[in-house]
Design a protein around this motif. Sequence first.
Motif, short mmCIF file in Angstrom:
data_model
loop_
_atom_site.label_atom_id
_atom_site.label_comp_id
_atom_site.label_asym_id
_atom_site.label_seq_id
_atom_site.Cartn_x
_atom_site.Cartn_y
_atom_site.Cartn_z
N ALA A 112 0.83 -1.21 0.00
CA ALA A 112 0.00 0.00 0.00
C ALA A 112 0.86 1.25 0.00
CB ALA A 112 -0.93 -0.02 1.22
N MET A 113 1.94 1.25 0.79
CA MET A 113 2.84 2.40 0.81
C MET A 113 3.53 2.57 -0.54
SD MET A 113 6.14 3.21 3.26
CE MET A 113 5.13 3.64 4.67
N GLY A 114 3.93 1.45 -1.14
CA GLY A 114 4.57 1.53 -2.44
C GLY A 114 3.65 2.11 -3.50
N ALA A 115 2.38 1.69 -3.47
CA ALA A 115 1.42 2.23 -4.44
C ALA A 115 1.17 3.71 -4.21
CB ALA A 115 0.11 1.44 -4.34
N GLU A 116 1.12 4.12 -2.94
CA GLU A 116 0.85 5.53 -2.63
C GLU A 116 2.00 6.44 -3.01
OE1 GLU A 116 0.28 8.34 1.35
OE2 GLU A 116 0.09 6.15 1.51
N LYS A 117 3.22 6.01 -2.74
CA LYS A 117 4.38 6.88 -2.95
C LYS A 117 5.11 6.61 -4.27
CE LYS A 117 5.29 7.59 1.98
NZ LYS A 117 5.01 9.04 1.96
N GLY A 118 4.70 5.55 -4.99
CA GLY A 118 5.38 5.22 -6.23
C GLY A 118 6.72 4.56 -6.02
N TRP A 119 6.82 3.76 -4.94
CA TRP A 119 8.06 3.07 -4.61
C TRP A 119 7.88 1.56 -4.79
CZ3 TRP A 119 8.92 5.59 0.88
CH2 TRP A 119 9.22 6.94 0.72
N CYS A 120 8.98 0.89 -5.06
CA CYS A 120 8.95 -0.57 -5.14
C CYS A 120 8.92 -1.14 -3.72
CB CYS A 120 10.19 -1.09 -5.87
SG CYS A 120 10.37 -2.89 -5.76
N PRO A 121 7.88 -1.88 -3.33
CA PRO A 121 7.80 -2.42 -1.96
C PRO A 121 8.92 -3.39 -1.63
CG PRO A 121 5.66 -2.52 -3.06
CD PRO A 121 6.66 -2.17 -4.11
N TYR A 122 9.35 -4.18 -2.61
CA TYR A 122 10.39 -5.17 -2.34
C TYR A 122 11.71 -4.48 -1.98
CZ TYR A 122 13.90 -8.78 -3.08
OH TYR A 122 14.97 -9.63 -2.93
N PHE A 123 12.14 -3.54 -2.81
CA PHE A 123 13.40 -2.85 -2.53
C PHE A 123 13.28 -1.93 -1.32
CE2 PHE A 123 14.18 -4.23 -6.89
CZ PHE A 123 15.47 -4.73 -6.77
#
Length: 783
Positions: free
Chosen positions: A187-198
Motif C-alpha cells: 500500500a505504501m509503495g502504491a501511494e508513494k510510487g516506490w517498489c515495496p520489495y526494494f
Amino acid sequence: FFFHLTRIMKIEIDGLTVYFPYEYIYPEQYEYMVELKQSLDVKGHALLEMPSGTGKTVTLLSLIVSYQLGYPGRIGKFIYCSRTVQEMEKVSEELKFLMAFIAQERDEPPPYLAINLSARKNLCINESVACHQVGNVVDSECRKLTASFIRDNNDGNSLCSLFNGFERTGKTTAIPPGIYNLSDLKAMGAEKGWCPYFLARYTLTHCDLVVYSYHYLLDPKIASLVSRDFGKDSVVVFDEAHNIDNVCIESLSIDIRERHLGLGKKSLDKLTQKVDEIKETNAAKLREEYQRLVEGLRQTRELLQQDDIVANPVLPDEVVEGSVPGDIRQATHFLQFLDRFVEHLIVKMKVQHVVQEPPSSFLEEVEREVSIERRPLQFTAERLSSLLQTLELTDLDDFGPLVRIAQFATLVSTHTKGFSLIIEPFDDRAPTIRDPVLHFSCMDASLAIRPVFDRFQSVIITSGTLSPLDMYPKILDFAPATQKSLPMTLNRESLLPIVVTRGHDQAKISSRYEMRQDSAVKRNYGELLLEMASVVPDGLACFFVSYEYLESMVTTWMDQGIMQKIRKKKLVFVETQDIAETEIALQNYQRACENGRGAILLSVARGKVSEGIDFDHHLGRAVLMFGIPYVYTQSRVLKARLEYLAEAFQIKEGAFLTFDAMRHAAQCVGRAIRGKSDYGIMCFADARYSTEDKRSKLPAWINKHITPARANLSTDEAINFAKQFLREMAQPYEVVPGQSMLTAQQIAAKRGPSALKMKIKVAKQSEGGSTMDQAADIEGATS
C-alpha cells in the motif's frame, strides 16, 4: 475478531517492565518469559517448548520488544524467523496489537519500526511483472527491468518506474515508525510510487524487528544477500522450529539429474558463443572483469549483490579475500574448465550400480581424470555469476541447471566432512526405469546453523513439539543457556489423548510395513474412522503415514463398503500432492464445518496440512493419527545420515528414527488444540504407541494426559471414552482466575513480594478503538 478491553498488564521481571496486552496471563506464558529473559541477560541461546494454543507468539513479542525498549543498546535487531507467509502475517498482527497497548500505556507510540520481508512475488506491484506469479519467473522479469547494466545503459534509470521512484526519493525518505506487513508495504509503495520489495530490503538495515523466512538466515546463498549486515547483538527467534534440522540440511544439499547436465552443456555453448561475440564488440568489458578477479572477489561480490544474483552456496572469508586462480580468470578458459567438469559428471552418472563416496574421494578422482584441482572448483559458482553479470544476461532461469552444477562444484570442494555423495542409477520405487541422480547431501545440520549461533548473541529455538529436548543440542551441536519444556495448565481437561491398539475384533492394528496390506487391519482402521465420525461433531482430521498408504486405505475402504458409510456421516476431502487441489479441499472442508454438515479431511504426516494448518475449535474436534509416521527408511541418503549421526554424535539409528516419527505425530495431533477454550480428541491409532519407548517421545503436555486406562484401547473402548469426553465438554463451565489464568496480583502472591514486583494498570480504551478478541479464549493470549 475484536472487542473492547479496559485492562492491560505490566509485569516486572527482575527489573524489566514487560508489557502484556491482556488482562490475564497463563502460568506457562509467565514461566516462558522468565526463561527467555534469563537467556537474553546472559547473551545465551535457548531451547523452549511451549504447548500449542498457549500464546507463544504474543509471549515472545511481549518479552523481547519490552527488552528492546527497556534496555536500549543491550540487544539490537529482533529477527523473527517463521515458516510461511501466513505465519508471518499472524506475527505482524500480534505485534500491531502489542504496540497499540504500549502506545496507550506510554501516552505515545514508541519509535519502533518492524517489517515483513518476503520474495518479490509477494511484494511486487508492477503488474507486468507480478502477473507471472511464479517466484523464479517474477525474479527474472524484475531483473530485466532493474539490473545494474540495464540502468547503466539507460542514463542511470531502470525500466521500472517504481524502482526509479524508490531510488530517487525512497532511500532518502525515512518511513514512519510502525508495523508494516506485506500488505502495508504494498500500500505504501502504491501511494508513494516506490517498489515495496526494494523498500523492505533497504529498511532491513535500520528497522528494529524483521519477520521473514528461515531460509533468509539458514541458506547461505540467500543469507549472504539479505542478512549480511545484521549486528552481533541481534536476537534471533526460530518459531515452530521442530523441523529446523531438516531445513538446515536442505539448505546445504543439492541434487543433479541427467537433464541438468544436458541443459548445462547447452548453456555452456550459449555462453561460449556470447563470449566470442563480446570479444569482437567490447573486449574491454572482459578485460575489466579479468582485472577485478585478479584483485579478489570482494569487489565482484559487491557487484553481484547489487543485482541480487545468488553467487555461491558457501565460501570462507579467506577465499573471498584471495584472488581467483589464474586458470579460470579468462572467460574462455573458465568455460573450458567448466565443460570438462560437466563432461566428467556425465560419464560418472552412467554407472549401473549405486555409488557412495566422501567428497575427498570425488575430488581426487576429478583431479586424476580431468586435471581439475580443488581450489579453482571452490570459485566455480562465484566465477559463473561474475560472467553472467559481465555478459549482461537477464534470463538467468535459462542458466539454472548450469548454476546448479556450479554450486555443486563449490560445495563439494569446500566441505570435506559432514557430507556424502551418492549416485543412484535407478529410483528404488521404479527399478526398471533408468533415472540417475547425484545426491550431494549434508549429513550434519549444525553446519548450516553454526554460523547463526556464532554470529548472534542469542538464538531462540521454540515450538510446541520439541520433545525430547535433549536431541536438539546434539543434532544442532550447541549448548543452550536455557532448556525447558513447559506444562499446560487447564481449568478442565479439554484434551483427550487416547491410544487405540485393537479393532472391534480385538485384532492388533498398526501401520508396520508387514501389516500395511492386511485387509483386516485396513477394515479396523476404517471402522474406527466410521465410529468416530458418528460421535464427533463438525470437523475430523485424519493423518496417514504416506500418500501411498492413504490411497491404498481409501481404495480398500471403497471395496469394503466402509467409505460409503463414512460419507453418509460427513463429507470427505483428501489432501493430494497438488497444492492447488489441496487448497480447494481445505476451503470446502472449512465450509462443510461452518454450515453444520460436518467433514473429514484425509491428510498425510509431513504434508502441507500437518505443518501449517490449524484446526481450531469446530474445525477439528478430533484428530486421528493412523500409524507412526516413520520416514522412508530405504532411502540411501537417510541411511548415510543415520550412519553419520551414530559416528559423530553417538545417536543410535532407532533412537533418531523414533524421535523423528514422534515429533511428526505430535505435530499432527497438536493441530486440534489451538487455545485453552478449545477442546479435542487426539487419537493415536497404532499398537506401538502403547509402549513407553514411543509415548516418552511425545511432548510432556500431551503425554501426561495419556493415563494407563487410555493407553491400550480397542475401538469400542475408544468410542466410549470419546462419548464421555464430548458430553463433559458440552457442559457449561466457568473460568475462575487462579489456575490456568492469572492476574498480576495472583502471580505476585505465588512468587512472593521479594521475587518480583507486579502491577496492573487500568487503561481506558479510546472510543471506537479495538483489540484482538479474547472473549473467544478468555483465559489468555493465543497466537
